[in-house]
Design an enzyme around this catalytic site. Structure first.
Site, PDB file in Angstrom:
ATOM      1  CD  GLU A   1      19.021 -24.473  10.697  1.00 21.73           C
ATOM      2  OE1 GLU A   1      18.986 -25.567  10.259  1.00 21.73           O
ATOM      3  OE2 GLU A   1      17.963 -24.339  11.553  1.00 21.73           O
TER       4      GLU A   1
ATOM      5  CE  LYS B   1      18.335 -28.043   8.238  1.00 14.60           C
ATOM      6  NZ  LYS B   1      17.634 -27.879   9.138  1.00 14.60           N
TER       7      LYS B   1
END
Length: 121
Positions: free
Chosen positions: A22, A99
């Site tokens: 990420e 997200k």
């Protein structure tokens, strides 16, 4: 307070998350903000100086999303709230951080955290 400025769907690419990939690859985050403040002065004066300039606010929020990475979107939301509350006219702010590309191994539409903070009186 019943007056609000709402900024919805502000999208920026950040490198937040607990996993290395990420941080390396980054992903899009979407931010919604609701500011509660007295909009009467701006309505009477018709002057942007008497309100929160939402374009400038958007710039500052994007700088946070694209800035220093954090592990949790809760931390990101808290940092975004700090930005919203820097203007002394804002009585309270609500920030939602979405997200949509979160590493969840199931079909889903969105993961979001919503936090609200008021100004200490």
């Amino acid at each position: 307070m019943t007056d609000r400025i709402t900024l919805t769907g502000l999208r920026a690419r950040g490198r937040h998350g607990v996993y290395d990939f990420e941080r390396e690859q980054g992903q899009d985050f979407v931010v919604d903000v609701v500011l509660e403040l007295d909009l009467g002065p701006a309505a009477r004066s018709d002057d942007v100086a008497d309100t929160v300039h939402y374009g400038e606010l958007a710039d500052r929020l994007v700088a946070v999303v694209t800035g220093d990475p954090v592990d949790l979107i809760e931390t990101l939301a808290d940092r975004l709230l700090d930005v919203c509350l820097t203007d002394p006219r804002v009585a309270s702010a609500t920030v939602t951080v979405h997200k949509p590309e979160a590493p969840v191994p199931h079909t889903f539409t969105d993961v979001a955290v919503t936090m609200t903070r008021g100004r200490a009186r």
